[in-house]
Scaffold this motif. Sequence first.
Motif, PDB file in Angstrom:
ATOM      1  N   PHE A   1       0.813  -1.207   0.000  1.00 21.98           N
ATOM      2  CA  PHE A   1       0.000   0.000   0.000  1.00 21.98           C
ATOM      3  C   PHE A   1       0.852   1.265   0.000  1.00 21.98           C
ATOM      4  N   CYS A   2       1.942   1.273   0.749  1.00 24.80           N
ATOM      5  CA  CYS A   2       2.742   2.487   0.938  1.00 24.80           C
ATOM      6  C   CYS A   2       3.885   2.653  -0.059  1.00 24.80           C
ATOM      7  N   SER A   3       4.210   1.626  -0.803  1.00 19.36           N
ATOM      8  CA  SER A   3       5.345   1.685  -1.717  1.00 19.36           C
ATOM      9  C   SER A   3       5.091   2.681  -2.856  1.00 19.36           C
ATOM     10  N   PRO A   4       6.013   3.612  -3.084  1.00 20.91           N
ATOM     11  CA  PRO A   4       5.809   4.657  -4.105  1.00 20.91           C
ATOM     12  C   PRO A   4       6.184   4.169  -5.511  1.00 20.91           C
ATOM     13  N   ILE A   5       5.516   3.130  -5.987  1.00 19.31           N
ATOM     14  CA  ILE A   5       5.895   2.500  -7.247  1.00 19.31           C
ATOM     15  C   ILE A   5       5.724   3.439  -8.440  1.00 19.31           C
ATOM     16  N   SER A   6       4.593   4.092  -8.543  1.00 20.88           N
ATOM     17  CA  SER A   6       4.332   4.904  -9.740  1.00 20.88           C
ATOM     18  C   SER A   6       5.358   6.022  -9.899  1.00 20.88           C
TER      19      SER A   6
ATOM     20  N   GLY B   1      10.017   4.409 -16.927  1.00 20.18           N
ATOM     21  CA  GLY B   1       8.921   3.487 -17.229  1.00 20.18           C
ATOM     22  C   GLY B   1       9.229   2.059 -16.809  1.00 20.18           C
ATOM     23  N   PHE B   2       8.183   1.253 -16.829  1.00 20.36           N
ATOM     24  CA  PHE B   2       8.293  -0.126 -16.343  1.00 20.36           C
ATOM     25  C   PHE B   2       9.269  -0.956 -17.172  1.00 20.36           C
ATOM     26  N   PHE B   3       9.231  -0.812 -18.488  1.00 22.77           N
ATOM     27  CA  PHE B   3      10.103  -1.622 -19.336  1.00 22.77           C
ATOM     28  C   PHE B   3      11.569  -1.225 -19.195  1.00 22.77           C
ATOM     29  N   ALA B   4      11.828   0.042 -18.925  1.00 24.21           N
ATOM     30  CA  ALA B   4      13.206   0.479 -18.666  1.00 24.21           C
ATOM     31  C   ALA B   4      13.714  -0.132 -17.365  1.00 24.21           C
TER      32      ALA B   4
ATOM     33  N   GLY C   1       8.558  -3.878  -2.950  1.00 24.18           N
ATOM     34  CA  GLY C   1       9.688  -3.197  -2.317  1.00 24.18           C
ATOM     35  C   GLY C   1      10.698  -2.717  -3.335  1.00 24.18           C
ATOM     36  N   TYR C   2      11.046  -3.586  -4.286  1.00 22.08           N
ATOM     37  CA  TYR C   2      12.036  -3.182  -5.288  1.00 22.08           C
ATOM     38  C   TYR C   2      11.479  -2.132  -6.239  1.00 22.08           C
ATOM     39  N   LEU C   3      10.278  -2.331  -6.744  1.00 23.83           N
ATOM     40  CA  LEU C   3       9.713  -1.358  -7.681  1.00 23.83           C
ATOM     41  C   LEU C   3       9.466  -0.005  -7.013  1.00 23.83           C
ATOM     42  N   GLY C   4       9.316   0.006  -5.708  1.00 22.58           N
ATOM     43  CA  GLY C   4       9.112   1.267  -4.997  1.00 22.58           C
ATOM     44  C   GLY C   4      10.390   2.048  -4.777  1.00 22.58           C
ATOM     45  N   PHE C   5      11.541   1.363  -4.699  1.00 22.27           N
ATOM     46  CA  PHE C   5      12.785   2.057  -4.351  1.00 22.27           C
ATOM     47  C   PHE C   5      13.959   1.717  -5.261  1.00 22.27           C
ATOM     48  N   LEU C   6      13.783   0.746  -6.145  1.00 19.18           N
ATOM     49  CA  LEU C   6      14.806   0.311  -7.094  1.00 19.18           C
ATOM     50  C   LEU C   6      16.129   0.042  -6.382  1.00 19.18           C
ATOM     51  N   ALA C   7      17.222   0.633  -6.838  1.00 18.26           N
ATOM     52  CA  ALA C   7      18.551   0.331  -6.269  1.00 18.26           C
ATOM     53  C   ALA C   7      18.724   0.882  -4.859  1.00 18.26           C
ATOM     54  N   ASP C   8      17.841   1.771  -4.428  1.00 22.25           N
ATOM     55  CA  ASP C   8      17.952   2.364  -3.089  1.00 22.25           C
ATOM     56  C   ASP C   8      17.229   1.551  -2.019  1.00 22.25           C
TER      57      ASP C   8
END
Length: 167
Positions: A39-44, A52-55, A121-128
Amino acid sequence: LCSGGVMLPLSLLKNMSNLAFTSFISCAADIVLVFIIMFCSPISETVAEAGGFFAVLGSSILRPGTIFSGLGAMSFAFVCHHSSFIVSESLRDSTTERWATVTNISVGMAYTMCLFLGLFGYLGFLADTEGNILKSFVGEVGGGILTSGRVMLALTMFFTYPMESFV
């Protein structure tokens, strides 16, 4: 105070089946924690900033520098063999079919929760992304909801310790 008043008496029980209620609370806390992260993950925002998602997908499929730490974390998530005989003996009707059902449901739930927690978790923060996903959230994002997530994590750890004393 909590260790001596709650964890120690629970650790002194003679049969692991007496911990069924605390195990239920712990599992429920894990499920709530995964939903809080989802719910809280800032994915968008994060995915949009990354192109973008594919990148994100193209740059994140396989990272040779971190593959072994990721495999280690996933392997540790499924470590349950040390208590399998005790759990099997604590079943009411300990049959092979019942044991297979318990095993399949528990490993399936663990896999599903790991998958959702890892993806969101990963899509919300990527490498961070931090090792403890709750540390990745900074500022007032989620506020009280994230605080309750930290309480759920503490509750899970609190009720896991007595089960480990049977091993």
